[in-house]
Write an enzyme that holds these catalytic residues in place. Structure first.
Site, mmCIF file in Angstrom:
data_model
loop_
_atom_site.group_PDB
_atom_site.id
_atom_site.type_symbol
_atom_site.label_atom_id
_atom_site.label_comp_id
_atom_site.label_asym_id
_atom_site.label_seq_id
_atom_site.Cartn_x
_atom_site.Cartn_y
_atom_site.Cartn_z
ATOM 1 N N ARG A 127 0.801 -1.224 0.000
ATOM 2 C CA ARG A 127 0.000 0.000 0.000
ATOM 3 C C ARG A 127 0.839 1.283 0.000
ATOM 4 O O ARG A 127 1.877 1.349 0.647
ATOM 5 C CB ARG A 127 -0.872 -0.051 1.275
ATOM 6 C CG ARG A 127 -1.496 1.244 1.699
ATOM 7 C CD ARG A 127 -2.554 1.004 2.725
ATOM 8 N NE ARG A 127 -2.036 1.084 4.099
ATOM 9 C CZ ARG A 127 -2.820 1.102 5.177
ATOM 10 N NH1 ARG A 127 -4.120 0.963 5.045
ATOM 11 N NH2 ARG A 127 -2.293 1.189 6.377
ATOM 12 N N ARG A 171 0.554 -5.605 14.746
ATOM 13 C CA ARG A 171 -0.756 -4.930 14.757
ATOM 14 C C ARG A 171 -1.893 -5.945 14.701
ATOM 15 O O ARG A 171 -2.939 -5.763 15.334
ATOM 16 C CB ARG A 171 -0.848 -3.947 13.578
ATOM 17 C CG ARG A 171 -0.089 -2.642 13.839
ATOM 18 C CD ARG A 171 0.376 -1.966 12.566
ATOM 19 N NE ARG A 171 -0.688 -1.529 11.689
ATOM 20 C CZ ARG A 171 -0.538 -1.313 10.375
ATOM 21 N NH1 ARG A 171 0.634 -1.513 9.791
ATOM 22 N NH2 ARG A 171 -1.546 -0.912 9.659
HETATM 23 P P1 ADP Z 1 -4.525 0.219 11.214
HETATM 24 O O1 ADP Z 1 -5.979 -0.027 11.490
HETATM 25 O O2 ADP Z 1 -4.151 -0.115 9.811
HETATM 26 O O3 ADP Z 1 -3.589 -0.372 12.207
HETATM 27 P P2 ADP Z 1 -4.787 3.076 11.959
HETATM 28 O O4 ADP Z 1 -4.454 4.168 11.026
HETATM 29 O O5 ADP Z 1 -6.193 2.902 12.355
HETATM 30 O O6 ADP Z 1 -4.214 1.774 11.234
HETATM 31 O O7 ADP Z 1 -3.906 3.198 13.287
HETATM 32 C C1 ADP Z 1 -2.513 3.375 13.249
HETATM 33 C C2 ADP Z 1 -1.948 3.379 14.651
HETATM 34 O O8 ADP Z 1 -2.500 4.465 15.403
HETATM 35 C C3 ADP Z 1 -2.256 2.151 15.503
HETATM 36 O O9 ADP Z 1 -1.342 1.096 15.276
HETATM 37 C C4 ADP Z 1 -2.141 2.727 16.922
HETATM 38 O O10 ADP Z 1 -0.810 2.874 17.315
HETATM 39 C C5 ADP Z 1 -2.732 4.103 16.758
HETATM 40 N N1 ADP Z 1 -4.185 4.130 17.022
HETATM 41 C C6 ADP Z 1 -5.160 4.438 16.145
HETATM 42 N N2 ADP Z 1 -6.381 4.370 16.713
HETATM 43 C C7 ADP Z 1 -6.182 4.004 18.001
HETATM 44 C C8 ADP Z 1 -7.028 3.753 19.110
HETATM 45 N N3 ADP Z 1 -8.360 3.854 19.014
HETATM 46 N N4 ADP Z 1 -6.458 3.385 20.282
HETATM 47 C C9 ADP Z 1 -5.136 3.279 20.403
HETATM 48 N N5 ADP Z 1 -4.265 3.487 19.406
HETATM 49 C C10 ADP Z 1 -4.774 3.851 18.206
#
Ligand code: ADP
Ligand code: ZN
Length: 213
Positions: A127, A171
């Protein structure tokens, strides 16, 4: 319409959220996007979040909870919103329920995306995202016309630092342990809907729309 999108990294939550935003004219609220911007702008929140994000870990609950509490009270959220990437832990889900109750509103649906882990690794390692307009590309399934350049606005494409294999596996693990249990939470509330997350973005979108309308 108030929606929560639930699913592992690479399930296509962001893509679907963008399509839903256009159809229902309600904002997409992505905690990941908000945090990445905070890191880029080097704010206090960004400085706290960066190490967790780079390692594929969740940032501390209080950080995202405060952020979301404020965001969903903003005027553009009056007719609804799409939460993409929040809640991700039990504490976040409980706090969200409390906040919505205080606001006297309900979640209409929690849409869960089901995809297999191998597919996720493939989607994320290939990606890239436009740094200007946020459009997403994939080296095999949706390649840009010109390598490294956005088809829509000519902006530079970049890869997320956490889209490497080790961090992706981390993740996925975090999703399984911390976030997947929320399915039960919302199943009990009666709001959980499950969408098959394979196929093209348009196919998935049709499934989602059929479920929530
Ligand atoms: P993905 O779903 O592909 O892992 P995101 O863009 O949603 O990607 O999130 C990237 C990173 O941001 C996560 O790995 C985490 O570190 C942080 N993050 C995002 N949303 C949250 C949340 N609701 N609680 C805790 N950490 C979060
Ligand atoms: Zn672009």
């Amino acid at each position: 319409m108030r929606l929560i999108l639930l699913g592992p990294p690479g399930a296509g939550k962001g893509t679907q959220a963008k399509m839903l935003t256009q159809k229902f004219n309600i904002p997409q609220i992505s905690t990941g996007d908000i945090l990445r911007k905070a890191v880029k702008d080097d704010t206090e929140i960004g400085q706290r979040a960066k190490q967790f994000m780079d390692g594929g870990c969740l940032v501390p609950d209080d950080l995202v909870i405060d952020l979301i509490k404020e965001r969903i009270r903003e005027p553009d959220c009056q007719n609804g919103f799409i939460l993409d990437g929040f809640p991700r832990t039990n504490v976040q889900a409980e706090k969200l329920t409390e906040t919505l109750k205080a606001m006297n509103v309900d979640i209409d649906a929690v849409v869960e995306f089901r995809v297999n882990p191998e597919e996720v690794v493939n989607r994320l390692t290939g990606r890239s995202t436009c740094s200007e307009c946020g459009a997403m590309f994939h080296e095999t399934s949706r390649p840009p016309k010109q390598a490294g350049i956005c088809d829509h606005c000519g902006g530079a494409l970049s890869k997320r630092p956490d889209d490497n294999k080790d961090t992706i596996l981390k993740r996925l693990d975090v999703f399984k342990n911390e976030t997947e249990p929320l399915k039960d939470f919302y199943r009990k509330q009666g709001t959980l809907k499950t969408a098959e997350g394979s196929g093209t973005a348009e196919e998935i979108f049709d499934r989602v729309c059929a479920m929530i309308s």
